[in-house]
Design a protein around this motif. Sequence first.
Motif, mmCIF file in Angstrom:
data_model
loop_
_atom_site.group_PDB
_atom_site.id
_atom_site.type_symbol
_atom_site.label_atom_id
_atom_site.label_comp_id
_atom_site.label_asym_id
_atom_site.label_seq_id
_atom_site.Cartn_x
_atom_site.Cartn_y
_atom_site.Cartn_z
ATOM 1 N N GLU A 1 37.115 27.663 68.443
ATOM 2 C CA GLU A 1 38.005 28.771 68.105
ATOM 3 C C GLU A 1 37.644 29.230 66.706
ATOM 4 N N PRO A 2 38.106 30.416 66.289
ATOM 5 C CA PRO A 2 37.779 30.865 64.932
ATOM 6 C C PRO A 2 38.190 29.838 63.886
ATOM 7 N N GLY A 3 37.234 29.432 63.068
ATOM 8 C CA GLY A 3 37.519 28.482 61.999
ATOM 9 C C GLY A 3 37.401 27.027 62.397
ATOM 10 N N TYR A 4 37.097 26.752 63.692
ATOM 11 C CA TYR A 4 37.025 25.355 64.108
ATOM 12 C C TYR A 4 36.049 25.178 65.271
ATOM 13 N N LEU A 5 35.289 24.089 65.200
ATOM 14 C CA LEU A 5 34.396 23.702 66.287
ATOM 15 C C LEU A 5 34.489 22.193 66.454
ATOM 16 N N GLY A 6 34.761 21.747 67.690
ATOM 17 C CA GLY A 6 34.838 20.322 67.968
ATOM 18 C C GLY A 6 33.782 19.921 68.975
ATOM 19 N N LEU A 7 33.008 18.903 68.653
ATOM 20 C CA LEU A 7 32.019 18.405 69.605
ATOM 21 C C LEU A 7 31.991 16.883 69.582
ATOM 22 N N ASP A 8 31.581 16.314 70.705
ATOM 23 C CA ASP A 8 31.470 14.870 70.854
ATOM 24 C C ASP A 8 30.024 14.484 71.113
ATOM 25 N N THR A 9 29.565 13.413 70.465
ATOM 26 C CA THR A 9 28.261 12.843 70.758
ATOM 27 C C THR A 9 28.472 11.494 71.443
ATOM 28 N N ASP B 1 36.103 27.659 56.345
ATOM 29 C CA ASP B 1 37.049 28.467 55.586
ATOM 30 C C ASP B 1 36.589 29.919 55.559
ATOM 31 N N GLU B 2 37.335 30.746 54.839
ATOM 32 C CA GLU B 2 37.044 32.186 54.842
ATOM 33 C C GLU B 2 35.718 32.519 54.162
ATOM 34 N N THR B 3 35.164 31.598 53.386
ATOM 35 C CA THR B 3 33.874 31.837 52.738
ATOM 36 C C THR B 3 32.699 31.400 53.602
#
Length: 252
Positions: A168-176, A192-194
Amino acid sequence: MQEETDGPQQIYDADTAQRYDTPGTGMFAPEVLAPTVERLAGLAGDGAALEFAIGTGRVAVPLAARGVPVTGIELSPPMVARLRAKADEATIPVVMGDMATTVAPGAYTLVYLVYNTISNLLTQAEQVECFRNAARHLGPGGRFVIELWVPELRKLPPGQAATVWHSEPGYLGLDTYDVLRQRVVSHHFHFDETGQARLDRSPHRYIWPAELDLMAQLAGFELEARHADWSGAEFTDESRSHVSVYRLPQQA
């Protein structure tokens, strides 16, 4: 080989505890919490509940507000410090220690362990001991409730070790995944916004539902019910998580 990360006590440090609560959103959204509390209150009945890995009180505080006496076991002092801003020791007592071996005083009709937290125990032996620890806190007919995700190995084609489970905007979740040792490391990227990113990682040992049922049997439990969520949706081969209710026999 799967990379290692710190254990739960290092992961849930003061910085993490400060960022853990997200009132009204994510894990704290009313549509997430309300069915959880409703189901647990019904399972506790007129008795008391014990939460393994109580954390900052996400579930315990509203459950106690429903009139259910709640005690917690927690390994992280910073997480308990956050809980204490919401409820004092008299309202929600907490025993410091790990959920596989620590014993809390009192008698309980319900022990519960939510949001995949049993997977923080990184060996099968520790996870079995967690079931046995739940059993020692319960009388005949007592219940142990676990909320847990279903490993997504079907998404792994040959030669690939990672799956993206949320974006989603501002977040990425992944599993290894390390399928040899039944381990997974969850990677949480926050932007963050930068455009700068912060990475948090946590190790887990994943458990198939059938293996979880065997652990329960070793501790004297029987599977009473399994649903896809706290609202009671049917658990199918497409379900990404489950809420499993285990019960001790009515007669010891």
